[in-house]
Design an enzyme around this catalytic site. Structure first.
Site, mmCIF file in Angstrom:
data_model
loop_
_atom_site.group_PDB
_atom_site.id
_atom_site.type_symbol
_atom_site.label_atom_id
_atom_site.label_comp_id
_atom_site.label_asym_id
_atom_site.label_seq_id
_atom_site.Cartn_x
_atom_site.Cartn_y
_atom_site.Cartn_z
ATOM 1 N N HIS A 18 19.442 -3.632 -0.469
ATOM 2 C CA HIS A 18 18.965 -4.989 -0.229
ATOM 3 C C HIS A 18 17.778 -5.306 -1.131
ATOM 4 O O HIS A 18 17.700 -6.389 -1.708
ATOM 5 C CB HIS A 18 18.570 -5.146 1.238
ATOM 6 C CG HIS A 18 17.621 -4.085 1.734
ATOM 7 N ND1 HIS A 18 17.865 -2.737 1.616
ATOM 8 C CD2 HIS A 18 16.398 -4.176 2.339
ATOM 9 C CE1 HIS A 18 16.855 -2.050 2.131
ATOM 10 N NE2 HIS A 18 15.954 -2.892 2.577
ATOM 11 N N ASP B 220 9.562 -8.405 1.818
ATOM 12 C CA ASP B 220 9.541 -8.151 3.251
ATOM 13 C C ASP B 220 10.967 -7.835 3.641
ATOM 14 O O ASP B 220 11.891 -8.564 3.278
ATOM 15 C CB ASP B 220 9.015 -9.357 4.037
ATOM 16 C CG ASP B 220 8.619 -8.956 5.453
ATOM 17 O OD1 ASP B 220 7.730 -8.093 5.594
ATOM 18 O OD2 ASP B 220 9.198 -9.493 6.412
ATOM 19 N N SER B 221 11.139 -6.736 4.316
ATOM 20 C CA SER B 221 12.495 -6.310 4.617
ATOM 21 C C SER B 221 12.552 -5.657 5.977
ATOM 22 O O SER B 221 11.527 -5.277 6.550
ATOM 23 C CB SER B 221 13.005 -5.345 3.538
ATOM 24 O OG SER B 221 12.169 -4.204 3.458
ATOM 25 N N HIS C 156 0.833 -1.191 0.000
ATOM 26 C CA HIS C 156 0.000 0.000 0.000
ATOM 27 C C HIS C 156 0.878 1.256 0.000
ATOM 28 O O HIS C 156 0.371 2.374 0.104
ATOM 29 C CB HIS C 156 -0.929 0.014 1.222
ATOM 30 C CG HIS C 156 -2.087 -0.931 1.103
ATOM 31 N ND1 HIS C 156 -1.922 -2.298 1.025
ATOM 32 C CD2 HIS C 156 -3.428 -0.713 1.032
ATOM 33 C CE1 HIS C 156 -3.107 -2.879 0.929
ATOM 34 N NE2 HIS C 156 -4.037 -1.945 0.918
ATOM 35 N N ASN C 157 2.179 1.065 -0.086
ATOM 36 C CA ASN C 157 3.153 2.159 -0.081
ATOM 37 C C ASN C 157 3.502 2.500 -1.523
ATOM 38 O O ASN C 157 4.244 1.772 -2.178
ATOM 39 C CB ASN C 157 4.396 1.715 0.709
ATOM 40 C CG ASN C 157 5.445 2.808 0.818
ATOM 41 O OD1 ASN C 157 5.505 3.719 0.002
ATOM 42 N ND2 ASN C 157 6.279 2.706 1.826
#
Length: 225
Positions: A208, A78-79, A12-13
């Protein structure tokens, strides 16, 4: 030109969507024009509960959920930040370290307070990202495909935020890999850049997320045929 393929990015970003688009454009070259990225937010999808205990599990969970809801291929990442002296925390809790999800200023302030008495040489850390591509089964097929790739960006945590770019912990993190120029901050002239002082292109080259997404490129190319 061959048909365009829509891929859902499980976020949602919208800032993250822009970052992912830039990275894939660099990795796919001309083929990037055949990928239309749509965020989960723009499609009105709810965020799934992140029940995984690793970055890989949560990336797959989000990609699977977006693919299931839309029937389209989905990318998720996912970070988080791993601080060595904190035993790899905040880790998968990075985005909600101070309690509220995505409250960057509060997360940064809490982390800096927690390691305030740690000497500079011991403030080593790294960002880690897991990026997943989930392709749902096509009509007439029983199986789809799932690919997960990892990327890391090592560096150190500084004592005061610097820079206006990026998000999350970028203003307090100085990557080991630097772009060959130094900080423009008058109080820190000549010092290495934080992630938040780098341009998007400079950051994507070493980040990353950039490393993990570039490792996904072969799977995306296979999707394009």
């Amino acid at each position: 030109m061959a048909d365009t393929i829509t891929v859902v990015v499980a976020t949602h970003n919208e800032g993250k969507l822009v970052e992912i688009r830039r990275i894939l454009e660099e990795g796919l070259g001309a083929d990037a024009a055949r990928i239309e990225l749509k965020s989960a937010g723009s499609l009105g999808l709810d965020d799934p509960t992140e029940t995984g205990v690793t970055f890989e599990e949560n990336a797959l969970l989000k990609a699977r959920d977006a693919a299931r809801q839309t029937g389209m291929p989905a990318i998720a990442d996912d970070s988080g930040l791993i601080v060595d002296v904190m035993g790899a925390a905040p880790g998968i809790l990075s985005a909600r370290w101070a309690g509220a999800h995505g409250h960057d200023a509060a997360n940064n302030a809490l982390l800096l307070a927690q390691i305030d008495d740690i000497p500079d040489a011991k403030r080593t850390a790294r960002f880690r990202c897991a990026a997943a591509l989930v392709v749902p089964a096509a009509a007439g097929s029983e199986t789809g495909s799932e690919t997960v790739e990892l990327g890391e960006m090592p560096g150190v945590i500084i004592r005061k935020a610097r820079g206006e770019h990026g998000f999350g912990y970028d203003p307090i993190f100085v990557p080991d890999d630097q772009p060959g120029r130094t900080s423009d901050d008058p109080d820190h002239e000549g010092e290495p850049l934080t992630s938040a002082e780098m341009t998007p292109k400079e950051k994507n080259a070493i980040s990353h997320r950039g490393k993990a997404l570039r490792a996904l490129v072969p799977a995306i190319e296979a999707l394009l045929g």
